[in-house]
Design an enzyme around this catalytic site. Sequence first.
Site, PDB file in Angstrom:
ATOM      1  N   LYS A  15       0.833  -1.210   0.000  1.00  0.00           N
ATOM      2  CA  LYS A  15       0.000   0.000   0.000  1.00  0.00           C
ATOM      3  C   LYS A  15       0.869   1.262   0.000  1.00  0.00           C
ATOM      4  O   LYS A  15       0.632   2.188  -0.754  1.00  0.00           O
ATOM      5  CB  LYS A  15      -0.919   0.034   1.235  1.00  0.00           C
ATOM      6  CG  LYS A  15      -1.843  -1.148   1.387  1.00  0.00           C
ATOM      7  CD  LYS A  15      -2.774  -0.982   2.584  1.00  0.00           C
ATOM      8  CE  LYS A  15      -2.076  -0.999   3.938  1.00  0.00           C
ATOM      9  NZ  LYS A  15      -1.480  -2.298   4.309  1.00  0.00           N
ATOM     10  N   ARG A  85      -9.622   0.968   8.618  1.00  0.00           N
ATOM     11  CA  ARG A  85      -9.267  -0.408   8.956  1.00  0.00           C
ATOM     12  C   ARG A  85     -10.389  -1.096   9.722  1.00  0.00           C
ATOM     13  O   ARG A  85     -10.286  -2.282  10.014  1.00  0.00           O
ATOM     14  CB  ARG A  85      -8.023  -0.422   9.833  1.00  0.00           C
ATOM     15  CG  ARG A  85      -6.709  -0.615   9.080  1.00  0.00           C
ATOM     16  CD  ARG A  85      -5.592  -0.405  10.071  1.00  0.00           C
ATOM     17  NE  ARG A  85      -4.381  -1.116   9.816  1.00  0.00           N
ATOM     18  CZ  ARG A  85      -3.282  -0.544   9.322  1.00  0.00           C
ATOM     19  NH1 ARG A  85      -3.282   0.711   8.944  1.00  0.00           N
ATOM     20  NH2 ARG A  85      -2.181  -1.250   9.203  1.00  0.00           N
ATOM     21  N   ARG A 122      11.668  -5.178   4.995  1.00  0.00           N
ATOM     22  CA  ARG A 122      11.420  -3.743   4.754  1.00  0.00           C
ATOM     23  C   ARG A 122      12.412  -2.849   5.506  1.00  0.00           C
ATOM     24  O   ARG A 122      12.673  -3.043   6.676  1.00  0.00           O
ATOM     25  CB  ARG A 122       9.988  -3.402   5.190  1.00  0.00           C
ATOM     26  CG  ARG A 122       9.666  -1.920   5.116  1.00  0.00           C
ATOM     27  CD  ARG A 122       8.204  -1.669   4.990  1.00  0.00           C
ATOM     28  NE  ARG A 122       7.403  -2.265   6.047  1.00  0.00           N
ATOM     29  CZ  ARG A 122       6.064  -2.325   6.005  1.00  0.00           C
ATOM     30  NH1 ARG A 122       5.416  -1.856   4.968  1.00  0.00           N
ATOM     31  NH2 ARG A 122       5.396  -2.866   6.997  1.00  0.00           N
ATOM     32  N   ARG A 156      11.033  -0.817  11.108  1.00  0.00           N
ATOM     33  CA  ARG A 156       9.926  -0.499  12.017  1.00  0.00           C
ATOM     34  C   ARG A 156       9.859  -1.506  13.155  1.00  0.00           C
ATOM     35  O   ARG A 156      10.026  -2.693  12.932  1.00  0.00           O
ATOM     36  CB  ARG A 156       8.598  -0.538  11.235  1.00  0.00           C
ATOM     37  CG  ARG A 156       8.357   0.694  10.424  1.00  0.00           C
ATOM     38  CD  ARG A 156       7.182   0.536   9.506  1.00  0.00           C
ATOM     39  NE  ARG A 156       6.028  -0.133  10.115  1.00  0.00           N
ATOM     40  CZ  ARG A 156       4.837  -0.203   9.533  1.00  0.00           C
ATOM     41  NH1 ARG A 156       4.651   0.349   8.355  1.00  0.00           N
ATOM     42  NH2 ARG A 156       3.842  -0.827  10.114  1.00  0.00           N
ATOM     43  N   ARG A 167      -0.598  -8.677  13.519  1.00  0.00           N
ATOM     44  CA  ARG A 167      -1.090  -7.731  12.507  1.00  0.00           C
ATOM     45  C   ARG A 167      -1.937  -8.438  11.449  1.00  0.00           C
ATOM     46  O   ARG A 167      -2.958  -7.910  11.009  1.00  0.00           O
ATOM     47  CB  ARG A 167       0.086  -6.987  11.869  1.00  0.00           C
ATOM     48  CG  ARG A 167       0.710  -6.002  12.846  1.00  0.00           C
ATOM     49  CD  ARG A 167       2.076  -5.528  12.408  1.00  0.00           C
ATOM     50  NE  ARG A 167       2.038  -4.749  11.184  1.00  0.00           N
ATOM     51  CZ  ARG A 167       3.100  -4.526  10.418  1.00  0.00           C
ATOM     52  NH1 ARG A 167       4.265  -5.040  10.732  1.00  0.00           N
ATOM     53  NH2 ARG A 167       2.989  -3.798   9.340  1.00  0.00           N
TER      54      ARG A 167
HETATM   55  P1  AMP Z   1       0.796   0.751   8.958  1.00  0.00           P
HETATM   56  O1  AMP Z   1       1.967   1.695   8.852  1.00  0.00           O
HETATM   57  O2  AMP Z   1      -0.359   1.150   8.072  1.00  0.00           O
HETATM   58  O3  AMP Z   1       1.183  -0.700   8.810  1.00  0.00           O
HETATM   59  O4  AMP Z   1       0.240   0.902  10.469  1.00  0.00           O
HETATM   60  C1  AMP Z   1       1.062   0.575  11.562  1.00  0.00           C
HETATM   61  C2  AMP Z   1       0.249   0.545  12.837  1.00  0.00           C
HETATM   62  O5  AMP Z   1      -0.351   1.831  13.075  1.00  0.00           O
HETATM   63  C3  AMP Z   1      -0.917  -0.433  12.860  1.00  0.00           C
HETATM   64  O6  AMP Z   1      -0.534  -1.769  13.176  1.00  0.00           O
HETATM   65  C4  AMP Z   1      -1.796   0.187  13.945  1.00  0.00           C
HETATM   66  O7  AMP Z   1      -1.246  -0.026  15.236  1.00  0.00           O
HETATM   67  C5  AMP Z   1      -1.651   1.688  13.651  1.00  0.00           C
HETATM   68  N1  AMP Z   1      -2.665   2.152  12.665  1.00  0.00           N
HETATM   69  C6  AMP Z   1      -2.432   2.668  11.425  1.00  0.00           C
HETATM   70  N2  AMP Z   1      -3.577   2.974  10.796  1.00  0.00           N
HETATM   71  C7  AMP Z   1      -4.575   2.634  11.657  1.00  0.00           C
HETATM   72  C8  AMP Z   1      -5.998   2.682  11.580  1.00  0.00           C
HETATM   73  N3  AMP Z   1      -6.632   3.131  10.491  1.00  0.00           N
HETATM   74  N4  AMP Z   1      -6.707   2.246  12.665  1.00  0.00           N
HETATM   75  C9  AMP Z   1      -6.090   1.788  13.776  1.00  0.00           C
HETATM   76  N5  AMP Z   1      -4.752   1.689  13.900  1.00  0.00           N
HETATM   77  C10 AMP Z   1      -3.997   2.114  12.856  1.00  0.00           C
END
Ligand code: AMP
Length: 216
Positions: A15, A85, A122, A156, A167
């Site tokens: 994404k 999400r 990554r 990360r 996740r």
């Molecule tokens: P990402 O960078 O999109 O993989 O997001 C990393 C982490 O940020 C996720 O595992 C959640 O802990 C938090 N996070 C990001 N976007 C959301 C969302 N829309 N709703 C809830 N938690 C989020």
Amino acid sequence: MSKIIVLMGAPGAGKGTQARLIHERLGLPQISTGDILRALREAEEIHTTQAEGRLVSDDVVIGVVRDRTARDDCRNGYILDGFPRTLTQAKMLEDLALEQEGHHVHSRDVPVDVLVKRIIGRRTCPVCGEIYNIYFKPPKTDEVCDQHPGVKLKIRPDDSEEKIRVRFQTYETETVPLTDYYQESNRLHRVDGEQQTERIYREIEPIVANGAHGAA
Ligand code: AMP
């Protein structure tokens, strides 16, 4: 008329990579809730939740999106990378988008072992945000950004094998049902996320550029 693009897909589906390309080539701002939450100051509880691979509360994330999309650069639309999400977040987005034309793109069907390699491999440049992968797209010099020679690439904290399991589970239970939600209103475009980055982009671009009926 403004456009809202939602990029959905499992962790590691690509994404963020596609959002960056759409931003660079079509000029729409990329709004990554994960990045914004990670960059928040004095937000220890949020950062702990992120590091554990659990979802941050809907209220907090909705607040972040509301603030960010109110900014001037979002006037003509924006790409949401990692939001919504949950169903609650999707409904909030409907409210926000009432006067806007929304399109939705879903990247899918990447086998789990590829996703895991994408996540474990990554590496991100903390200066320019460029995303590398030690298996699929290594930097020219180990662990160093091609554009920023003195800068060590970052991993990360939630990109560990243990957190990936949480996740994926969260994705299956909370986020996958959203595909039905968008499918029912004919706004879901499926893209094979296992293809090369440029091929995926070529499928997504007409959808973004031409609107909901621009591509299959
Ligand atoms: P990402 O960078 O999109 O993989 O997001 C990393 C982490 O940020 C996720 O595992 C959640 O802990 C938090 N996070 C990001 N976007 C959301 C969302 N829309 N709703 C809830 N938690 C989020």
